[in-house]
Design a protein around this motif. Structure first.
Motif, PDB file in Angstrom:
ATOM      1  N   LEU A 213       6.492  96.558 -12.419  1.00  0.00           N
ATOM      2  CA  LEU A 213       7.939  96.454 -12.253  1.00  0.00           C
ATOM      3  C   LEU A 213       8.335  95.233 -11.438  1.00  0.00           C
ATOM      4  CD1 LEU A 213      10.706  97.733 -12.744  1.00  0.00           C
ATOM      5  CD2 LEU A 213      10.393  99.034 -10.634  1.00  0.00           C
ATOM      6  N   ALA A 214       7.603  94.980 -10.334  1.00  0.00           N
ATOM      7  CA  ALA A 214       7.960  93.847  -9.465  1.00  0.00           C
ATOM      8  C   ALA A 214       7.777  92.511 -10.165  1.00  0.00           C
ATOM      9  CB  ALA A 214       7.133  93.891  -8.189  1.00  0.00           C
ATOM     10  N   HIS A 215       6.931  92.455 -11.204  1.00  0.00           N
ATOM     11  CA  HIS A 215       6.697  91.201 -11.927  1.00  0.00           C
ATOM     12  C   HIS A 215       7.619  91.062 -13.136  1.00  0.00           C
ATOM     13  CE1 HIS A 215       3.137  90.555  -9.480  1.00  0.00           C
ATOM     14  NE2 HIS A 215       2.741  91.772  -9.766  1.00  0.00           N
ATOM     15  N   ASN A 216       8.261  92.160 -13.543  1.00  0.00           N
ATOM     16  CA  ASN A 216       9.100  92.124 -14.732  1.00  0.00           C
ATOM     17  C   ASN A 216      10.583  91.969 -14.419  1.00  0.00           C
ATOM     18  OD1 ASN A 216       6.880  92.462 -16.405  1.00  0.00           O
ATOM     19  ND2 ASN A 216       7.061  94.687 -16.468  1.00  0.00           N
ATOM     20  N   ARG A 217      10.988  92.370 -13.223  1.00  0.00           N
ATOM     21  CA  ARG A 217      12.405  92.289 -12.885  1.00  0.00           C
ATOM     22  C   ARG A 217      12.705  90.955 -12.225  1.00  0.00           C
ATOM     23  NH1 ARG A 217      16.076  97.291 -12.086  1.00  0.00           N
ATOM     24  NH2 ARG A 217      17.005  95.842 -10.615  1.00  0.00           N
ATOM     25  N   PRO A 218      13.534  90.131 -12.852  1.00  0.00           N
ATOM     26  CA  PRO A 218      13.820  88.805 -12.267  1.00  0.00           C
ATOM     27  C   PRO A 218      14.595  88.881 -10.968  1.00  0.00           C
ATOM     28  CG  PRO A 218      15.191  89.205 -14.195  1.00  0.00           C
ATOM     29  CD  PRO A 218      14.200  90.323 -14.150  1.00  0.00           C
TER      30      PRO A 218
ATOM     31  N   LEU B 264      14.054  98.065 -16.343  1.00  0.00           N
ATOM     32  CA  LEU B 264      12.694  97.523 -16.381  1.00  0.00           C
ATOM     33  C   LEU B 264      12.671  95.997 -16.380  1.00  0.00           C
ATOM     34  CD1 LEU B 264      11.116  99.960 -19.006  1.00  0.00           C
ATOM     35  CD2 LEU B 264      10.700  99.940 -16.539  1.00  0.00           C
ATOM     36  N   GLY B 265      13.843  95.380 -16.484  1.00  0.00           N
ATOM     37  CA  GLY B 265      13.903  93.915 -16.475  1.00  0.00           C
ATOM     38  C   GLY B 265      13.673  93.301 -17.829  1.00  0.00           C
ATOM     39  N   GLY B 266      13.896  94.039 -18.898  1.00  0.00           N
ATOM     40  CA  GLY B 266      13.706  93.484 -20.241  1.00  0.00           C
ATOM     41  C   GLY B 266      14.825  92.542 -20.623  1.00  0.00           C
ATOM     42  N   GLY B 267      14.492  91.564 -21.460  1.00  0.00           N
ATOM     43  CA  GLY B 267      15.511  90.626 -21.938  1.00  0.00           C
ATOM     44  C   GLY B 267      15.255  89.187 -21.557  1.00  0.00           C
ATOM     45  N   TRP B 268      14.111  88.905 -20.915  1.00  0.00           N
ATOM     46  CA  TRP B 268      13.801  87.522 -20.554  1.00  0.00           C
ATOM     47  C   TRP B 268      12.312  87.301 -20.719  1.00  0.00           C
ATOM     48  CZ3 TRP B 268      11.141  85.774 -15.942  1.00  0.00           C
ATOM     49  CH2 TRP B 268      10.603  86.811 -15.193  1.00  0.00           C
ATOM     50  N   SER B 269      11.917  86.049 -20.775  1.00  0.00           N
ATOM     51  CA  SER B 269      10.519  85.681 -20.976  1.00  0.00           C
ATOM     52  C   SER B 269      10.023  84.883 -19.775  1.00  0.00           C
ATOM     53  CB  SER B 269      10.356  84.848 -22.257  1.00  0.00           C
ATOM     54  OG  SER B 269       9.043  84.347 -22.363  1.00  0.00           O
ATOM     55  N   PRO B 270       9.045  85.397 -19.023  1.00  0.00           N
ATOM     56  CA  PRO B 270       8.507  84.624 -17.892  1.00  0.00           C
ATOM     57  C   PRO B 270       7.919  83.282 -18.304  1.00  0.00           C
ATOM     58  CG  PRO B 270       7.820  86.937 -17.774  1.00  0.00           C
ATOM     59  CD  PRO B 270       8.437  86.721 -19.121  1.00  0.00           C
ATOM     60  N   ASP B 271       7.287  83.216 -19.479  1.00  0.00           N
ATOM     61  CA  ASP B 271       6.696  81.952 -19.931  1.00  0.00           C
ATOM     62  C   ASP B 271       7.769  80.899 -20.158  1.00  0.00           C
ATOM     63  OD1 ASP B 271       4.224  83.161 -19.840  1.00  0.00           O
ATOM     64  OD2 ASP B 271       4.272  83.752 -21.945  1.00  0.00           O
ATOM     65  N   LEU B 272       8.874  81.312 -20.776  1.00  0.00           N
ATOM     66  CA  LEU B 272       9.967  80.365 -21.015  1.00  0.00           C
ATOM     67  C   LEU B 272      10.567  79.884 -19.705  1.00  0.00           C
ATOM     68  CD1 LEU B 272      11.848  78.944 -23.022  1.00  0.00           C
ATOM     69  CD2 LEU B 272      13.272  80.996 -23.019  1.00  0.00           C
ATOM     70  N   LEU B 273      10.685  80.795 -18.743  1.00  0.00           N
ATOM     71  CA  LEU B 273      11.241  80.406 -17.443  1.00  0.00           C
ATOM     72  C   LEU B 273      10.329  79.418 -16.739  1.00  0.00           C
ATOM     73  CD1 LEU B 273      13.526  80.956 -15.403  1.00  0.00           C
ATOM     74  CD2 LEU B 273      12.042  82.666 -14.376  1.00  0.00           C
ATOM     75  N   THR B 274       9.012  79.638 -16.824  1.00  0.00           N
ATOM     76  CA  THR B 274       8.061  78.721 -16.196  1.00  0.00           C
ATOM     77  C   THR B 274       8.170  77.333 -16.791  1.00  0.00           C
ATOM     78  OG1 THR B 274       6.562  80.557 -15.756  1.00  0.00           O
ATOM     79  CG2 THR B 274       5.629  78.330 -15.687  1.00  0.00           C
ATOM     80  N   THR B 275       8.364  77.276 -18.102  1.00  0.00           N
ATOM     81  CA  THR B 275       8.476  75.983 -18.772  1.00  0.00           C
ATOM     82  C   THR B 275       9.759  75.254 -18.402  1.00  0.00           C
ATOM     83  OG1 THR B 275       7.178  76.838 -20.619  1.00  0.00           O
ATOM     84  CG2 THR B 275       8.487  74.854 -21.030  1.00  0.00           C
ATOM     85  N   SER B 276      10.855  76.000 -18.318  1.00  0.00           N
ATOM     86  CA  SER B 276      12.160  75.364 -18.109  1.00  0.00           C
ATOM     87  C   SER B 276      12.430  75.030 -16.649  1.00  0.00           C
ATOM     88  CB  SER B 276      13.269  76.273 -18.640  1.00  0.00           C
ATOM     89  OG  SER B 276      13.264  77.505 -17.937  1.00  0.00           O
ATOM     90  N   VAL B 277      11.770  75.712 -15.721  1.00  0.00           N
ATOM     91  CA  VAL B 277      12.053  75.482 -14.303  1.00  0.00           C
ATOM     92  C   VAL B 277      10.875  74.821 -13.608  1.00  0.00           C
ATOM     93  CG1 VAL B 277      12.645  76.581 -12.125  1.00  0.00           C
ATOM     94  CG2 VAL B 277      13.681  77.403 -14.238  1.00  0.00           C
TER      95      VAL B 277
END
Length: 495
Positions: free
Chosen positions: A298-303, A476-489
């Motif tokens: 949960l802590a890794h999925n919720r932005p 649960l923090g659904g609706g975003w992609s951690p990989d995409l965020l890493t790439t864009s930020v």
């Protein structure tokens, strides 16, 4: 000045001052403030496991980022894609990332050597009655030309600039997670508004069907009145029932239009633009499988949790910068150029000028500014730690509430389905009895109203069940992609 004395001062400035600075740097304590941890209690985890075991659709597989596709509704999937591209809140969150990235660039720029070129021309003369003229200085006007380069570089021996850079980088990460939080919110709002719209449209269909039934009962009551087997009370009651249904229909139609406009706003479109696309589709069926992951994820999925953690890291870096502010700053400065009274002499070797040496800044008395700045940074760190714990605790509560709502709506749906079946049977019996003259019209109205209430409540329950799925994946923090965020930020912040 004596050349030997000048060389001695230069050696002190170049070697001794930095050595003193390095010795003082050893006195600066490193900042090691770890974020607080807050996990779900044993009771909460046991309740979650029992809920998962009681609901066959729930699994502990990793939840999908595009969870709305579990409904199998192409219109909803299309709306989510359009909202991701055109929602104004998302665009504002993206702009905040750009703002934070620019702030990080400004901080990092201060850690690099600064070089500037300058050129000047000046024509000046002194008064003939000035003290300089009295001692023989020429009073005639003269020209002064100069061209040169200036350079400076602060030696970040105590990590003041490094901590500021770490703080700005953490705030950039927080902005990225903030955008992800907005994305989760927008995805949830689009799905929630869409499902409410479909539920309202289903209610409109049921109400229109019941209006037809009520109009048929009016005709039946009129016929029986003309044949002398009914009273005016039956006719008035039937017509009042039709008017009540039409009033409910008007309210539902207003709700439908408002929900369509709400979806248009989420997609950044003007009112009424989606009306033609959003008509005539039934309420999506419940997904047969709902992967929700395991509690430790949960802590890794919720932005929002990751954002609170990034803000906490930023305050830790701010404490380090505030502590480094108590110690001296050393900068290397220098300039190189030429200066002459005549423009033609600028190319002469004798026109050269230069200077080089370290500059030592040591705060002695600041009126308590440095102490208060450190206290402010530490207070902000405590606040960030409390906000982090509150975010994690709220996340656990939201997940638990969403799971409870999901299982409750499933049970309620089964009970309401049975009630609908029984009310339909009661209405059929009442109508046959009224036609045969064995039952009065009041019994028919009561049975029909009970059926309408059961139908409406069943649709409400189906809508609430679908909304509980939305709430669950939003929690649960659904609706975003951690990989995409890493790439864009992160990727762009390193460039």
């Amino acid at each position: 000045m004596n050349p030997a004395v000048r060389r001695q001062n230069l050696r002190f400035a170049v070697y001794v001052a930095p050595a003193i600075a390095l010795a003082l740097a050893g006195c600066v304590g490193s900042v090691d403030v770890r974020p607080p941890t807050l996990a779900a209690t044993t009771v909460a985890e046991q309740a979650r496991r029992s809920t998962v075991a009681a609901a066959p659709a729930l699994t502990e597989d990793s939840p999908p980022s595009e969870w709305w596709q579990l409904f199998g509704d192409t219109t909803l999937t299309t709306l989510e894609a359009e909202a991701s591209a055109s929602n104004l809140d998302l665009q504002a969150a993206t702009a905040r990332i750009d703002e934070s990235r620019a702030q990080l660039g400004l901080v990092n720029a201060s850690r690099q050597p600064q070089v500037a070129a300058d050129a000047s021309y000046e024509r000046a003369g002194i008064s003939q009655h000035s003290p300089l003229a009295m001692v023989g200085a020429p009073a005639s006007a003269t020209n002064l030309w100069s061209i040169g380069l200036e350079a400076s570089w602060e030696l970040d021996l105590w990590g003041h600039l490094r901590h500021l850079s770490e703080s700005a980088d953490a705030r950039l990460q927080a902005s990225g997670f903030g955008m992800a939080s907005v994305k989760v919110s927008v995805a949830g709002n689009v799905a929630r508004t869409y499902l409410l719209l479909r539920g309202t449209q289903a209610q409109i269909s049921i109400t229109e069907e019941n209006r037809h039934i009520a109009e048929h009962l009016v005709q039946l009551a009129d016929s029986r009145l003309q044949n002398g087997v009914a009273t005016r009370f039956d006719v008035a009651s039937a017509r009042a029932d039709v008017a009540s249904i039409e009033a409910r229909l008007s309210r539902l139609q207003q709700q439908r239009d408002a929900l369509m406009n709400a979806l248009a706003l989420l997609l950044g479109k003007p009112p009424r633009e989606l009306d033609a696309r959003l008509s005539g589709t039934p309420l999506p069926s419940m997904p047969h499988r709902l992967p929700i992951g395991v509690p430790s994820e949960l802590a890794h999925n919720r932005p929002d949790i990751l954002q609170a953690e990034a803000r906490l890291r930023a305050t830790v870096a701010d404490i380090g910068a505030a502590k480094a502010d108590f110690y001296p700053r050393i900068s290397l400065t220098g300039n190189l150029g030429v200066q002459a009274f005549d423009l033609s002499d600028l190319g002469s070797w004798n026109s050269r000028q230069f200077s080089f040496g370290p500059t030592l800044y040591l705060p002695i008395f600041q009126g308590g500014r440095l102490e208060r700045n450190l206290e402010l940074s530490e207070a902000r760190h405590r606040l960030a730690g409390i906000a982090y714990q509150q975010t994690v605790l709220s996340a656990w509560h939201e997940v638990d509430d969403a799971l409870s709502a999901y299982t409750t709506e499933l049970k309620r749906h089964q009970q309401l389905q049975e009630a609908l079946t029984q009310n339909q049977t009661a209405l059929d019996v009442a109508e046959r009895g009224y036609q045969q003259g064995t039952v009065d019209f009041t019994s028919v109205l009561v049975a029909r109203r009970s059926l309408l209430a059961s139908q409406a409540e069943l649709v409400d329950c189906a809508t609430a069940s679908a909304l509980s799925v939305v709430s669950l994946y939003r929690a649960l923090g659904g609706g975003w992609s951690p990989d995409l965020l890493t790439t864009s930020v992160t990727g762009e912040s390193r460039s």
